[in-house]
Design a protein around this motif. Structure first.
Motif, mmCIF file in Angstrom:
data_model
loop_
_atom_site.group_PDB
_atom_site.id
_atom_site.type_symbol
_atom_site.label_atom_id
_atom_site.label_comp_id
_atom_site.label_asym_id
_atom_site.label_seq_id
_atom_site.Cartn_x
_atom_site.Cartn_y
_atom_site.Cartn_z
ATOM 1 N N GLY A 1 5.846 0.384 2.717
ATOM 2 C CA GLY A 1 4.982 1.370 1.919
ATOM 3 C C GLY A 1 5.503 1.682 0.876
ATOM 4 O O GLY A 1 6.738 1.705 0.568
ATOM 5 N N SER B 1 1.987 4.765 4.861
ATOM 6 C CA SER B 1 0.934 5.317 5.716
ATOM 7 C C SER B 1 1.493 6.514 6.340
ATOM 8 O O SER B 1 2.500 6.977 6.046
ATOM 9 C CB SER B 1 0.747 4.341 7.028
ATOM 10 O OG SER B 1 1.995 4.133 7.678
ATOM 11 N N LYS B 2 0.570 7.278 7.198
ATOM 12 C CA LYS B 2 0.822 8.771 7.929
ATOM 13 C C LYS B 2 2.136 8.453 8.787
ATOM 14 O O LYS B 2 3.212 9.202 8.912
ATOM 15 C CB LYS B 2 -0.168 9.441 8.614
ATOM 16 C CG LYS B 2 0.029 10.754 9.164
ATOM 17 C CD LYS B 2 -1.199 11.317 9.652
ATOM 18 C CE LYS B 2 -0.859 12.579 10.282
ATOM 19 N NZ LYS B 2 -2.044 13.092 10.800
ATOM 20 N N PHE C 1 7.034 -1.694 8.918
ATOM 21 C CA PHE C 1 6.081 -1.250 8.041
ATOM 22 C C PHE C 1 6.698 -1.182 6.664
ATOM 23 O O PHE C 1 7.905 -0.930 6.663
ATOM 24 C CB PHE C 1 5.510 0.141 8.380
ATOM 25 C CG PHE C 1 4.801 0.476 9.687
ATOM 26 C CD1 PHE C 1 3.473 0.129 9.691
ATOM 27 C CD2 PHE C 1 5.598 0.611 10.715
ATOM 28 C CE1 PHE C 1 2.819 0.416 10.870
ATOM 29 C CE2 PHE C 1 4.758 0.654 12.041
ATOM 30 C CZ PHE C 1 3.391 0.816 12.094
ATOM 31 N N ARG D 1 5.312 8.151 6.808
ATOM 32 C CA ARG D 1 6.024 9.257 6.339
ATOM 33 C C ARG D 1 6.350 10.044 7.463
ATOM 34 O O ARG D 1 7.508 10.935 7.141
ATOM 35 C CB ARG D 1 5.014 9.954 5.359
ATOM 36 C CG ARG D 1 4.465 9.367 4.171
ATOM 37 C CD ARG D 1 3.466 10.061 3.348
ATOM 38 N NE ARG D 1 2.466 10.739 4.134
ATOM 39 C CZ ARG D 1 1.073 10.122 4.354
ATOM 40 N NH1 ARG D 1 0.849 9.122 3.790
ATOM 41 N NH2 ARG D 1 0.162 10.687 4.920
ATOM 42 N N LYS E 1 0.874 -1.111 0.037
ATOM 43 C CA LYS E 1 0.017 0.134 -0.070
ATOM 44 C C LYS E 1 0.834 1.244 -0.016
ATOM 45 O O LYS E 1 1.969 1.120 0.344
ATOM 46 C CB LYS E 1 -0.849 0.049 1.263
ATOM 47 C CG LYS E 1 -1.769 -1.022 1.426
ATOM 48 C CD LYS E 1 -2.581 -1.152 2.739
ATOM 49 C CE LYS E 1 -3.547 -2.280 2.773
ATOM 50 N NZ LYS E 1 -4.225 -2.388 4.165
ATOM 51 N N THR F 1 6.638 4.297 -1.862
ATOM 52 C CA THR F 1 6.749 5.782 -2.015
ATOM 53 C C THR F 1 7.458 6.318 -3.259
ATOM 54 O O THR F 1 8.209 5.393 -4.117
ATOM 55 C CB THR F 1 7.949 6.017 -0.749
ATOM 56 O OG1 THR F 1 9.060 5.646 -1.111
ATOM 57 C CG2 THR F 1 7.204 5.871 0.538
#
Length: 192
Positions: free
Chosen positions: A171, A32-33, A169, A36, A29, A173
């Motif tokens: 993610g 996530s916040k 995590f 970041r 995905k 980017t």
């Protein structure tokens, strides 16, 4: 053969192709916040970091210390000191407080980074592997150090795996996004 029957047969013939393309897509995905936000937080220590610790007027205590796999540094007189997840000022305070407990009257402790833990670059790059981290590094910088993209490498975005507060995590980017020490950058193969 009727048009409806031909259409139905064509759909059935293409179904395995569509299923195959769906299998090629990843489930990663967008970042996530918390993922970041980790890039703009103060630097947190972890295994693999090496620190220059100076105790004013105490040359026997001033030295270079590594954060071990368990997240501790072995410091003279006071033994194991938890470093994982700490900022440099917090660790300075923890060491000074422990030295003050029966060893030094008013210890002045200063810590500087000697070497950051490495970043890891995998996937469609020229030389996958472990590379030295430099503050301000982006995914694109790390990929360039790792020999750049292969002809099959996806140059739009990358998957980054990062440890935040003890949890891991992953993610997706942009390649211009900052990376942190200890991150693993994975360059995917582009489909076309």
């Amino acid at each position: 053969m009727s048009f409806a029957r031909r259409t139905c047969l064509m759909i059935l013939a293409l179904t395995p192709v569509a299923a195959g393309l769906a299998a090629c897509s990843t489930t990663t995905k967008p970042a996530s916040k918390p993922f970041r936000e980790a890039a703009v937080q103060p630097y947190r220590l972890d295994s693999g970091d090496r620190l220059r610790i100076t105790v004013f007027e105490q040359p026997g205590l001033s030295n270079t210390y590594a954060v071990d796999q368990a997240g501790y540094i072995a410091f003279p007189l006071i033994g194991q000191v938890a470093a994982r997840g700490e900022t440099l000022p917090a660790l300075e305070g923890a060491i000074a407080a422990r030295l003050k407990q029966g060893y030094l009257r008013d210890p002045d402790v200063t810590i500087e980074m000697d070497r950051y833990r490495p970043v890891f670059v995998m996937g469609e790059v020229g030389r996958p592997g472990q590379y030295s981290y430099v503050p301000g590094m982006t995914a694109q910088n790390a990929i360039a150090i790792a020999g750049g993209f292969t002809p099959r490498g996806n140059q739009k975005d990358v998957d980054v795996t990062r440890r935040i507060n003890g949890r891991v995590f992953t993610g997706r980017t942009e390649i211009t996004s900052p990376v942190l020490a200890g991150d693993t950058i994975h360059v995917r193969e582009r489909l076309f």
